[in-house]
Design an enzyme around this catalytic site. Structure first.
Site, PDB file in Angstrom:
ATOM      1  N   LEU A   1       0.830  -1.206   0.000  1.00  0.00           N
ATOM      2  CA  LEU A   1       0.000   0.000   0.000  1.00  0.00           C
ATOM      3  C   LEU A   1       0.861   1.251   0.000  1.00  0.00           C
ATOM      4  O   LEU A   1       0.444   2.314  -0.436  1.00  0.00           O
ATOM      5  CB  LEU A   1      -0.906   0.017   1.232  1.00  0.00           C
ATOM      6  CG  LEU A   1      -1.942  -1.093   1.343  1.00  0.00           C
ATOM      7  CD1 LEU A   1      -2.619  -1.056   2.700  1.00  0.00           C
ATOM      8  CD2 LEU A   1      -2.995  -0.960   0.252  1.00  0.00           C
ATOM      9  N   GLY A   2       2.071   1.123   0.537  1.00  0.00           N
ATOM     10  CA  GLY A   2       2.923   2.300   0.612  1.00  0.00           C
ATOM     11  C   GLY A   2       4.280   1.922   1.154  1.00  0.00           C
ATOM     12  O   GLY A   2       4.494   0.805   1.624  1.00  0.00           O
TER      13      GLY A   2
ATOM     14  N   ASP B   1       4.583  14.557  13.856  1.00  0.00           N
ATOM     15  CA  ASP B   1       4.761  14.365  12.415  1.00  0.00           C
ATOM     16  C   ASP B   1       3.423  14.450  11.692  1.00  0.00           C
ATOM     17  O   ASP B   1       3.050  13.563  10.931  1.00  0.00           O
ATOM     18  CB  ASP B   1       5.465  13.031  12.129  1.00  0.00           C
ATOM     19  CG  ASP B   1       6.085  13.005  10.720  1.00  0.00           C
ATOM     20  OD1 ASP B   1       6.183  14.080  10.082  1.00  0.00           O
ATOM     21  OD2 ASP B   1       6.458  11.918  10.262  1.00  0.00           O
TER      22      ASP B   1
END
Ligand SMILES: *[C@@H]1O[C@H](CO)[C@@H](O)[C@H](O)[C@H]1NC(C)=O
Ligand SMILES: *[C@@H]1O[C@H](CO)[C@@H](O)[C@H](O)[C@H]1NC(C)=O
Ligand SMILES: *[C@@H]1O[C@H](CO)[C@@H](O)[C@H](O)[C@H]1NC(C)=O
Ligand SMILES: *[C@@H]1O[C@H](CO)[C@@H](O)[C@H](O)[C@H]1NC(C)=O
Ligand SMILES: *[C@@H]1O[C@H](CO)[C@@H](O)[C@H](O)[C@H]1NC(C)=O
Ligand SMILES: *[C@@H]1O[C@H](CO)[C@@H](O)[C@H](O)[C@H]1NC(C)=O
Ligand SMILES: *[C@@H]1O[C@H](CO)[C@@H](O)[C@H](O)[C@H]1NC(C)=O
Ligand SMILES: *[C@@H]1O[C@H](CO)[C@@H](O)[C@H](O)[C@H]1NC(C)=O
Ligand SMILES: *[C@@H]1O[C@H](CO)[C@@H](O)[C@H](O)[C@H]1NC(C)=O
Ligand SMILES: *[C@@H]1O[C@H](CO)[C@@H](O)[C@H](O)[C@H]1NC(C)=O
Ligand SMILES: *[C@@H]1O[C@H](CO)[C@@H](O)[C@H](O)[C@H]1NC(C)=O
Ligand SMILES: CC(=O)N[C@H]1CO[C@H](CO)[C@@H](O)[C@@H]1O
Length: 847
Positions: free
Chosen positions: A542-543, A659
């Site tokens: 997915l990433g 983040d």
């Protein structure tokens, strides 16, 4: 040969969602016999929606003057799109009568032919010459048919109210979908005596479940289909039977008051009030037994009513607290226990989700009926009305015989006894499946009933004592070798002792892990093998990010995202500590950690799956040209704010995320946003900030105080401001593809506010943003408040939430210098980009 139109080709290929816009106008409400449709992409009006669902319409009845919802019939599939229904659904059409694809509101299915047997690609629908409508799967097995051969059918029609019908020469209906309701009613649709609305088995499966709503001779009732039946809603109409009239209900304009029982001859259909043409509604029996009214409001489908109001509160719905769970008036779930006793016969199925219900500590076994007992529960009642002829097990019996009958019958799970008025006897109800129970508050006492749960007890005499006495005899009989045995044992002890000594370090480590496993409410621990299977050997990525890759996986029917962390220097103990922290944080706007794996050098985290991926894909227009509308963007902003407000102010420990960026904000199928990756989050004491030695986070989102190293959760508020600007402007803060003076969005913001040209910045993909420019301007003011260089001037996230909810206004006296140190900051960021601290935290990383 080269294509003469390379640009055009690129345009079409890169923007699949635009294709439908150039389709032909379409209003095709009827079909004639001898027509054949194949469920493939050559069905003209195929539209794929952002949530992955797809319609391939065959018939559509639209109002050409009207932009909005219309009824259509055809093939439908939802998110995964591996199983299709032949269905009637509500879609959006524009005034040219094309099916459009707004970001909000996927098609709503109100009827389907084959909910228990979805079909595949290449399935066929055949309207035969002799007037039969037949649905066949791709392998040509017949899945469904109207059985109307030879009844002189002239055509197929979808009406303006959503009825799919086969009509004859006189326009009389031979077969109509309104006579075969599924789980929904549309305005004007009638549920007649004996007809049922049957809910889905779950929210993710069309199959008929246990809940149904039906009209009987004496009124409207909702049941759980178990043996015997259990009724959770009863709306009796007296006198119908005596007058020999039959009841029916018709869905009118949305509310309970209008949803009434009529007697057929007395009330003509004209009395039915339908919602106005601009408001479209439907009513659906949900898989939790609620009957909800949905209405299209310019921004999407809203639930406008929960029709069956049960008392007390919602505790009377059979599955609120799962099987055996006791629901208290405030909606809390607990497990049954014996009054004044410490023995526990029931435990929660899942400590973190008390609403999943309870199970017996010792399971009931039909092999040992003699060890069954009844546990009396004080002040607890059951939802089912007992005095109904079709559910009652025994009437006019004594309480004791009710209990005995239950004990004799293995399938009986409880005895519920209710006194009949003025007698010592009563009704006895013996369910074979026990749903949620209710705490009977003294003020409520709506049933004067006694409830006994069947439990399995541990038998008093066990075979253990017998065997130990016989083995003792044996040992005495072989006394001769006893001395030798003792000697051998001694040597053995010695060896074991040494072994234990040498392995103590290792063992204590293992114990520590075992203890970890036992902490209640912790994420589930998986073996590496389990996750390998779940992800199909990590095949669908997915990433990917600096710390590892994220893969799609399936655990049972639950889709998950599995993050595999690579090259981690951190020890198991630190990892487990971080998992424990993350696992203990729960909020609807935070991505949930389901489990983890810490085996050998493998470190994996299992998160809930968010089917629309990360926010950056939707606002930076890399892969698609679908522009989110303003309401959706506003919703996403609000969800991020709520998540941060929770982390900063509501959590037991104050947590800074450190983040915040679009890559760490994930979207579900309804574009609800959830913040992910608390990996960089460090606990900060409630009253002082910690000095951090290393810079963390991502260039473009770093607050100015990172340079001075005095870090508080206020840095998140700054990053939030940047993300809000990105959402509103549809571009990255640092975008090197822009001309030099526009690379940095926040610098541009500073210029534009000084020139009073703020609106120049608004994303100009689609019109919707500009239509709402007042509101957009307000949100930009809010973003600027969050971007204050002086961290003390930024608002708390709880204030941000209040502003987004309209309960407060933005501070007016803002400092509009956002980038005092422009050149330095930028060069610093570039520098950072190259030397991004990889060891900041192992749990972070883009997905
Ligand atoms: C769809 O099915 C029809 C009829 O079987 C066929 O003629 C057509 O080629 C198919 N189209 C696609 C794209 O598969
Ligand atoms: C559907 O049929 C076409 C041929 O008409 C075939 O090429 C295609 O693979 C089939 N699709 C599926 C999913 O079976
Ligand atoms: C059509 O007939 C079949 C077999 O008799 C039956 O199973 C099915 O339910 C019928 N379909 C409808 C829509 O009544
Ligand atoms: C089809 O439905 C429309 C809308 O309800 C109705 O006006 C029309 O008469 C119907 N046509 C036939 C042939 O039944
Ligand atoms: C049936 O409905 C159609 C379309 O509404 C209409 O044109 C036709 O005259 C109707 N026929 C009869 C017999 O009513
Ligand atoms: C029924 O299941 C389908 C398929 O997952 C889902 O799309 C739909 O929302 C469900 N309906 C209800 C009422 O839960
Ligand atoms: C839906 O539920 C039924 C019955 O429990 C089951 O057989 C079927 O596999 C489920 N379908 C999906 C897609 O999960
Ligand atoms: C009720 O009505 C039905 C038909 O309308 C009739 O057959 C039946 O005999 C009636 N029953 C009574 C008790 O009047
Ligand atoms: C439908 O009900 C709503 C809410 O009660 C009301 O505001 C609306 O005016 C009603 N519409 C019609 C057409 O009666
Ligand atoms: C049940 O309710 C009565 C009356 O309110 C109360 O006196 C009694 O303590 C309650 N029993 C339990 C076990 O809560
Ligand atoms: C226990 O002992 C009884 C009587 O000797 C015997 O029937 C039974 O099978 C034994 N049960 C177990 C679990 O060994
Ligand atoms: C209306 C619509 O979008 N039709 C499309 C259906 O799919 C085929 C094949 O992808 C397209 O060519 C049609 O334009």
């Amino acid at each position: 040969m080269r294509s003469p139109y390379p640009f055009l080709f690129f345009f079409l290929a890169a923007q699949p969602c635009l294709r439908f816009l150039i389709a032909q106008p379409f209003d095709y409400p009827t079909a004639a016999p001898s027509t054949f449709w194949t469920n493939n992409l050559s069905l003209k009006h195929n539209v794929t929606y952002p949530d992955g669902s797809m319609v391939r319409a065959i018939l559509l009845r639209s109002n050409p003057a009207f932009f909005g919802p219309s009824f259509a019939a055809g093939f439908f599939c939802n998110a995964a799109c591996d199983a299709f229904l032949f269905a009637v659904f509500i879609v959006y059409t524009n005034s040219g009568a094309e099916i459009t694809n707004p970001m909000i509101g996927s098609p709503q299915v109100v009827w389907s032919a084959n909910r228990d047997r979805p079909v595949r690609e290449n399935a066929t629908l055949h309207f035969t010459e002799d007037g039969n409508l037949v649905l066949r799967d791709a392998d040509s097995t017949i899945v469904w048919s109207t059985n109307t051969s030879g009844q002189s059918v002239l055509g197929l029609n979808i009406t303006a109210s959503g009825n799919l019908l086969l009509f004859d020469r006189q326009n009389a209906s031979i077969w109509q979908s309104f006579d075969h309701p599924t789980d929904s009613l549309v305005p004007g649709q009638t549920l007649r005596e004996g007809q049922r609305l049957i809910a889905n088995i779950s929210t993710t499966n069309w199959t008929r479940g246990q809940f149904y709503l039906t009209v009987l001779a004496d009124g409207l009732k909702a049941f759980v289909d178990s043996s015997p039946l259990q009724a959770y809603y009863v709306n009796e109409v007296s006198g119908l039977k005596a007058k020999n009239k039959s009841a029916y209900v018709t869905f009118t304009n949305g509310s309970l008051a209008i949803f009434t029982l009529f007697t057929k001859p007395d009330v003509p259909d004209e009395n039915i009030i339908l919602p106005s043409a601009s408001s479209v509604q439907y009513m659906r029996l949900e898989s939790d037994g609620h009957l909800k009214v949905y209405e299209w409001r310019t921004t999407g489908w809203d639930i406008v009513d929960d029709v069956m109001k049960l008392y007390p509160d919602n505790c009377a719905y059979p599955t609120v607290c799962g099987e055996y769970g006791i629901c208290s008036n405030n909606g809390q779930c607990s497990c049954p226990s014996e009054t004044n006793s410490s023995s526990n016969y029931f435990k929660q199925i899942d400590d973190r989700h008390p609403n999943l219900g309870c199970s017996s500590v010792i399971p009931l076994s039909c092999q040992s009926l003699q060890d069954h007992q009844l546990l009396a529960l004080e002040n607890v009642t059951y939802f089912s009305s007992l005095a109904l002829e079709n559910i009652i097990s025994l009437s006019s019996v004594a309480e004791e015989s009710c209990k005995q009958t239950c004990l004799k019958n293995c399938s009986c799970k409880a005895a519920i006894f209710q006194y009949e008025q003025n007698t010592s006897d009563g009704y006895c109800f013996l369910p074979s499946q026990l749903f949620s129970l209710m705490n009977n508050q003294p003020t409520v006492t709506h049933y004067n009933s006694n409830l006994y749960l069947k439990i399995q007890i541990v038998p008093r005499t066990t075979n253990k004592t017998l065997t130990s006495s016989t083995s003792r005899k044996k040992i005495m009989g072989v006394g001769a070798i006893l001395g030798f045995t003792i000697g051998a044992l001694f040597v053995l002890f010695l060896i074991v002792g040494i072994f234990v000594l040498f392995n103590r370090k290792k063992n204590s480590h293992m114990e520590e892990e075992d203890q970890f496993d036992q902490i209640p409410g912790m994420p589930t621990r998986f073996s590496f093998e389990e996750l390998k299977v779940a992800t199909g050997n990590f095949c669908k990525k997915l990433g990917e990010g600096g710390f590892g890759s994220v893969f799609e996986g399936d655990l049972g029917d639950m889709r998950v995202a599995v993050k595999r962390l690579d090259g981690i220097g951190q020890g198991k103990k630190e990892f487990l500590a971080e998992v424990e922290t993350i696992g203990s944080i729960h909020h609807i706007c935070l991505v949930r950690l389901i489990g983890f794996c810490a085996e050998r050098s493998y470190r994996l985290l299992v998160y809930e799956y968010m089917c629309n991926g990360s926010l950056d894909k939707w606002i930076f227009y890399r892969n698609q040209d679908v522009a989110l509308d303003w309401q959706t963007r506003r919703k996403i902003i609000t969800h991020i704010a709520k998540a941060l407000s929770y982390l900063h102010e509501e959590c037991r420990q104050r947590i800074a995320h450190l983040d915040i960026k679009p890559q760490n904000i994930l979207l579900d199928d309804n574009f609800n946003a959830k913040v992910s990756d608390f990996g960089l989050a460090k606990m900060i004491d409630r009253d002082q900030s910690h000095v951090m030695t290393r810079m963390r986070g991502t260039p473009g989102y770093l607050a100015p105080e990172w340079l001075t190293s005095k870090i508080t959760e206020k840095v998140d508020i700054y990053s939030f401001g940047v993300v809000v600007m990105e959402i509103v402007c549809g571009r990255k803060n640092l975008d090197y593809s822009q001309s030099e003076e526009s690379i940095h969005l926040i610098s541009l913001l500073q210029e534009k506010i000084k020139e009073d040209k703020l609106l120049d910045l608004i994303d100009n993909h689609g019109n919707d943003m500009h239509l709402h420019r007042e509101e957009v301007n307000e949100i930009m003011q809010l973003a600027m408040w969050c971007l204050q260089i002086d961290s003390n001037k930024r608002p708390f996230m709880s204030i941000v939430v209040k502003i987004l909810e309209g309960a407060m206004n933005v501070e007016t006296c803002l400092d509009y210098n956002f980038v005092t140190t422009t050149p330095m900051m930028l060069s610093n960021m570039n520098h950072l980009d190259a030397s991004r601290p990889q060891s900041a935290s192992l749990l972070s990383g883009p997905r």
